[in-house]
Design a protein around this motif. Structure first.
Motif, PDB file in Angstrom:
ATOM      1  N   GLN A   1       0.821  -1.216   0.000  1.00  0.00           N
ATOM      2  CA  GLN A   1       0.000   0.000   0.000  1.00  0.00           C
ATOM      3  C   GLN A   1       0.853   1.263   0.000  1.00  0.00           C
ATOM      4  O   GLN A   1       0.410   2.322  -0.451  1.00  0.00           O
ATOM      5  CB  GLN A   1      -0.971   0.003   1.189  1.00  0.00           C
ATOM      6  N   ALA A   2       2.068   1.144   0.536  1.00  0.00           N
ATOM      7  CA  ALA A   2       2.992   2.275   0.509  1.00  0.00           C
ATOM      8  C   ALA A   2       3.875   2.096  -0.715  1.00  0.00           C
ATOM      9  O   ALA A   2       4.603   1.131  -0.806  1.00  0.00           O
ATOM     10  CB  ALA A   2       3.850   2.277   1.777  1.00  0.00           C
ATOM     11  N   GLY A   3       3.784   2.998  -1.675  1.00  0.00           N
ATOM     12  CA  GLY A   3       4.685   2.807  -2.796  1.00  0.00           C
ATOM     13  C   GLY A   3       4.297   3.487  -4.081  1.00  0.00           C
ATOM     14  O   GLY A   3       3.583   4.490  -4.078  1.00  0.00           O
ATOM     15  N   ARG A   4       4.776   2.861  -5.130  1.00  0.00           N
ATOM     16  CA  ARG A   4       4.936   3.542  -6.418  1.00  0.00           C
ATOM     17  C   ARG A   4       3.680   4.071  -7.080  1.00  0.00           C
ATOM     18  O   ARG A   4       3.759   4.911  -7.959  1.00  0.00           O
ATOM     19  CB  ARG A   4       5.618   2.585  -7.401  1.00  0.00           C
ATOM     20  N   TYR A   5       2.496   3.554  -6.711  1.00  0.00           N
ATOM     21  CA  TYR A   5       1.273   4.036  -7.371  1.00  0.00           C
ATOM     22  C   TYR A   5       0.819   5.381  -6.789  1.00  0.00           C
ATOM     23  O   TYR A   5      -0.088   6.000  -7.323  1.00  0.00           O
ATOM     24  CB  TYR A   5       0.157   2.986  -7.241  1.00  0.00           C
TER      25      TYR A   5
ATOM     26  N   GLY B   1       4.774  -4.960  11.494  1.00  0.00           N
ATOM     27  CA  GLY B   1       6.160  -5.160  11.091  1.00  0.00           C
ATOM     28  C   GLY B   1       6.202  -6.337  10.133  1.00  0.00           C
ATOM     29  O   GLY B   1       5.207  -7.037   9.957  1.00  0.00           O
ATOM     30  N   PHE B   2       7.333  -6.582   9.501  1.00  0.00           N
ATOM     31  CA  PHE B   2       7.388  -7.740   8.605  1.00  0.00           C
ATOM     32  C   PHE B   2       8.820  -8.149   8.309  1.00  0.00           C
ATOM     33  O   PHE B   2       9.781  -7.414   8.553  1.00  0.00           O
ATOM     34  CB  PHE B   2       6.652  -7.467   7.285  1.00  0.00           C
ATOM     35  N   ALA B   3       8.893  -9.362   7.777  1.00  0.00           N
ATOM     36  CA  ALA B   3      10.137  -9.874   7.209  1.00  0.00           C
ATOM     37  C   ALA B   3       9.737 -10.824   6.090  1.00  0.00           C
ATOM     38  O   ALA B   3       8.569 -11.177   5.952  1.00  0.00           O
ATOM     39  CB  ALA B   3      10.946 -10.617   8.275  1.00  0.00           C
TER      40      ALA B   3
ATOM     41  N   CYS C   1      15.740 -17.426  -1.829  1.00  0.00           N
ATOM     42  CA  CYS C   1      15.619 -17.397  -3.296  1.00  0.00           C
ATOM     43  C   CYS C   1      16.374 -16.194  -3.883  1.00  0.00           C
ATOM     44  O   CYS C   1      17.168 -16.346  -4.816  1.00  0.00           O
ATOM     45  CB  CYS C   1      14.153 -17.296  -3.708  1.00  0.00           C
ATOM     46  N   TYR C   2      16.126 -15.013  -3.331  1.00  0.00           N
ATOM     47  CA  TYR C   2      16.790 -13.797  -3.842  1.00  0.00           C
ATOM     48  C   TYR C   2      18.286 -13.820  -3.523  1.00  0.00           C
ATOM     49  O   TYR C   2      19.114 -13.384  -4.328  1.00  0.00           O
ATOM     50  CB  TYR C   2      16.135 -12.542  -3.258  1.00  0.00           C
ATOM     51  N   MET C   3      18.638 -14.338  -2.332  1.00  0.00           N
ATOM     52  CA  MET C   3      20.054 -14.346  -1.930  1.00  0.00           C
ATOM     53  C   MET C   3      20.883 -15.261  -2.820  1.00  0.00           C
ATOM     54  O   MET C   3      22.003 -14.930  -3.198  1.00  0.00           O
ATOM     55  CB  MET C   3      20.175 -14.829  -0.471  1.00  0.00           C
TER      56      MET C   3
ATOM     57  N   LEU D   1       5.026 -12.511   7.802  1.00  0.00           N
ATOM     58  CA  LEU D   1       6.096 -13.158   7.041  1.00  0.00           C
ATOM     59  C   LEU D   1       5.646 -13.305   5.595  1.00  0.00           C
ATOM     60  O   LEU D   1       4.678 -14.026   5.311  1.00  0.00           O
ATOM     61  CB  LEU D   1       6.391 -14.551   7.627  1.00  0.00           C
ATOM     62  N   PHE D   2       6.333 -12.614   4.690  1.00  0.00           N
ATOM     63  CA  PHE D   2       6.008 -12.689   3.254  1.00  0.00           C
ATOM     64  C   PHE D   2       6.808 -13.830   2.637  1.00  0.00           C
ATOM     65  O   PHE D   2       8.013 -13.703   2.416  1.00  0.00           O
ATOM     66  CB  PHE D   2       6.401 -11.393   2.537  1.00  0.00           C
ATOM     67  N   ASP D   3       6.141 -14.948   2.342  1.00  0.00           N
ATOM     68  CA  ASP D   3       6.842 -16.055   1.679  1.00  0.00           C
ATOM     69  C   ASP D   3       6.312 -16.182   0.249  1.00  0.00           C
ATOM     70  O   ASP D   3       5.607 -17.129  -0.109  1.00  0.00           O
ATOM     71  CB  ASP D   3       6.674 -17.357   2.479  1.00  0.00           C
TER      72      ASP D   3
HETATM   73  O1  CP3 Z   1       3.736  -3.311   1.522  1.00  0.00           O
HETATM   74  C1  CP3 Z   1       4.287  -2.196   1.646  1.00  0.00           C
HETATM   75  O2  CP3 Z   1       3.826  -1.146   1.162  1.00  0.00           O
HETATM   76  C2  CP3 Z   1       5.487  -2.088   2.571  1.00  0.00           C
HETATM   77  C3  CP3 Z   1       6.761  -2.201   1.982  1.00  0.00           C
HETATM   78  C4  CP3 Z   1       7.195  -3.441   1.181  1.00  0.00           C
HETATM   79  C5  CP3 Z   1       8.015  -3.322   0.041  1.00  0.00           C
HETATM   80  N1  CP3 Z   1       8.375  -4.576  -0.362  1.00  0.00           N
HETATM   81  C6  CP3 Z   1       8.425  -2.049  -0.566  1.00  0.00           C
HETATM   82  C7  CP3 Z   1       9.051  -2.025  -1.900  1.00  0.00           C
HETATM   83  C8  CP3 Z   1       7.005  -4.812   1.410  1.00  0.00           C
HETATM   84  C9  CP3 Z   1       6.153  -5.491   2.467  1.00  0.00           C
HETATM   85  C10 CP3 Z   1       7.766  -5.513   0.424  1.00  0.00           C
HETATM   86  C11 CP3 Z   1       7.838  -6.980   0.360  1.00  0.00           C
HETATM   87  C12 CP3 Z   1       8.650  -7.624  -0.687  1.00  0.00           C
HETATM   88  N2  CP3 Z   1       9.804  -7.162  -1.264  1.00  0.00           N
HETATM   89  C13 CP3 Z   1       8.362  -8.904  -1.216  1.00  0.00           C
HETATM   90  C14 CP3 Z   1       7.236  -9.810  -0.777  1.00  0.00           C
HETATM   91  C15 CP3 Z   1       5.922  -9.431  -1.323  1.00  0.00           C
HETATM   92  C16 CP3 Z   1       5.790  -9.624  -2.816  1.00  0.00           C
HETATM   93  O3  CP3 Z   1       5.500  -8.597  -3.462  1.00  0.00           O
HETATM   94  O4  CP3 Z   1       5.945 -10.742  -3.289  1.00  0.00           O
HETATM   95  C17 CP3 Z   1       9.358  -9.189  -2.160  1.00  0.00           C
HETATM   96  C18 CP3 Z   1       9.464 -10.451  -2.991  1.00  0.00           C
HETATM   97  C19 CP3 Z   1      10.272  -8.088  -2.187  1.00  0.00           C
HETATM   98  C20 CP3 Z   1      11.520  -7.937  -2.982  1.00  0.00           C
HETATM   99  C21 CP3 Z   1      11.467  -6.781  -3.887  1.00  0.00           C
HETATM  100  N3  CP3 Z   1      11.495  -5.453  -3.481  1.00  0.00           N
HETATM  101  C22 CP3 Z   1      11.405  -6.782  -5.301  1.00  0.00           C
HETATM  102  C23 CP3 Z   1      11.344  -8.036  -6.152  1.00  0.00           C
HETATM  103  C24 CP3 Z   1      11.378  -5.447  -5.734  1.00  0.00           C
HETATM  104  C25 CP3 Z   1      11.390  -4.945  -7.151  1.00  0.00           C
HETATM  105  C26 CP3 Z   1      10.097  -5.116  -7.832  1.00  0.00           C
HETATM  106  C27 CP3 Z   1       9.036  -4.244  -7.228  1.00  0.00           C
HETATM  107  O5  CP3 Z   1       8.013  -4.787  -6.814  1.00  0.00           O
HETATM  108  O6  CP3 Z   1       9.226  -3.027  -7.209  1.00  0.00           O
HETATM  109  C28 CP3 Z   1      11.393  -4.635  -4.582  1.00  0.00           C
HETATM  110  C29 CP3 Z   1      11.360  -3.137  -4.555  1.00  0.00           C
HETATM  111  C30 CP3 Z   1      10.355  -2.485  -3.668  1.00  0.00           C
HETATM  112  N4  CP3 Z   1       9.981  -2.901  -2.431  1.00  0.00           N
HETATM  113  C31 CP3 Z   1       9.665  -1.277  -3.971  1.00  0.00           C
HETATM  114  C32 CP3 Z   1       8.847  -0.985  -2.869  1.00  0.00           C
HETATM  115  C33 CP3 Z   1       7.948   0.206  -2.675  1.00  0.00           C
HETATM  116  C34 CP3 Z   1       9.833  -0.452  -5.242  1.00  0.00           C
HETATM  117  C35 CP3 Z   1      10.950   0.496  -5.054  1.00  0.00           C
HETATM  118  C36 CP3 Z   1      10.766   1.733  -5.860  1.00  0.00           C
HETATM  119  O7  CP3 Z   1      10.754   1.607  -7.086  1.00  0.00           O
HETATM  120  O8  CP3 Z   1      10.633   2.794  -5.259  1.00  0.00           O
END
Ligand code: CP3
Length: 342
Positions: free
Chosen positions: A25-29, A138-140, A148-150, A201-203
């Protein structure tokens, strides 16, 4: 008794209409996020409390969400343990792959508290700024998804290197997962101590594993994290999101001890819920594409999922994260449709 609807649901009480927040919900849109985004890299935004606090609060302010999710990323933990990480525009995360004992040995849980101190400061600041009825999550990442990513060194369509390695070098892979279990417990414990009300926990890649591997690489590590957190923080609520787990969701719930399970878009939510203990909450399921489409389709499906889960502890959410091209107005429409009950 808590007055926070999300915490009430996590405690096993049905709340009507169900509380809502949305993954990513927090982010790019959001235009207000884009404005901040000009100011530097993604890791810097995650580790600058001023920025991360503001970004965490943006969707709560704009839409009146019932929960705030900390603005951070699942890859901050491996980064904090010493793995190189960069977010490349248009490409996503790029990491130095961890595929041998030397790379694994260079990672240290003990290093993480210092590097994640700004994240904990963000948790404290958000906690202080949130309206009293709003839950702070909170989350991890789930250990398997983070691994997978590592191992892969970033995102991938099929995580072939990771899945191959888990068969060809199972002892190495187990050590990586064990490191992540321990690191995740400490990282989530610090978030709870800083003021997170509950943790998730985001799996995201859990469901790409066959059942026996799902048991050892997803269920067992998750159960260990849940047990350790419950011991340290009796009563703390934990949401698990084993994306793509399908028919394995019931095993996951029963064997991990999570209080709530996130459902992806691929399952019938009421059907899955019927097979779970009635005090276990469910969250999720709405297709993020509907949030792009908007209109009647969005309103109808929102009402349908809400009504199908009536009487159960349910937190309304998407089946996966909000996509960047989502019009913010559609998010407002969703919240409005959800809260319009006869
Ligand atoms: O949910 C929220 O708003 C809180 C923040 C949050 C982010 N990532 C911010 C983010 C959370 C909970 C995540 C979880 C996350 N990150 C997951 C699990 C959930 C899922 O979507 O499957 C995963 C696999 C990641 C790893 C990750 N982070 C990837 C693959 C990417 C690039 C692709 C993408 O979705 O943008 C990110 C970047 C990321 N994480 C952004 C944000 C807002 C985009 C960064 C930007 O362009 O500003």
């Amino acid at each position: 008794m808590t007055e926070k609807p999300v915490l009430r649901v996590l405690a096993g009480d049905p709340v009507w209409p169900p509380p809502v927040w949305l993954m990513r919900q927090a982010g790019r849109y959001l235009p207000e996020y884009q404005a901040i985004r000009q100011e530097g890299g993604f890791i810097a935004r995650c580790t600058t409390p001023d920025l991360a606090t503001e970004i965490t609060l943006q969707p709560v302010r704009r839409f009146g969400m019932d929960a705030a999710i900390l603005f951070s990323d699942i890859l901050i933990l491996p980064w904090a343990m010493g793995q190189e990480l960069n977010f490349v525009d248009g490409e996503g995360p790029v990491m130095a792959p961890v595929r041998d004992v030397a790379a694994l040995g260079s990672l240290e849980i003990a290093r993480a508290p210092e590097r994640t101190a700004p994240v904990m400061e963000t948790v404290r600041r958000v906690r202080a700024a949130l309206p009293p009825a709003c839950t702070l999550l909170g989350f991890a990442g789930g250990p398997f998804t983070v691994a997978c990513y590592m191992v892969e060194g970033g995102g991938s369509r099929d995580f072939a290197a990771t899945r191959t390695l888990s068969y060809s070098h199972p002892v190495f892979f187990d050590r990586l997962i064990e490191l992540l279990v321990q690191g995740t417990v400490e990282y989530l414990a610090a978030q709870i101590e800083a003021g997170a009300d509950a943790v998730m926990l985001f799996d995201s890649w859990a469901g790409i594993l066959p059942p026996r591997q799902f048991a050892s690489r997803v269920i067992a590590p998750t159960a260990a994290i849940v047990a350790a957190l419950n011991q340290r923080f009796p009563g703390v609520k934990i949401i698990g999101f084993p994306r793509l787990a399908g028919t394995l969701v019931a095993d996951y719930v029963e064997q991990t001890g999570v209080d709530c399970v996130g459902l992806d878009t691929g399952v019938d939510a009421a059907g899955i819920a019927a097979g779970l203990p009635e005090t276990v909450a469910v969250q999720g399921n709405l297709d993020p594409m509907l949030l792009i489409a908007g209109g009647d389709a969005l309103r109808e499906e929102t009402g349908r999922i809400r009504d199908a889960l009536r009487g159960r502890p349910h937190i309304f959410n998407l089946g996966h994260g909000i996509l960047p091209q989502t019009p913010p107005g559609h998010v407002a429409d969703l919240v409005d449709a959800l809260r319009q009950v006869a």
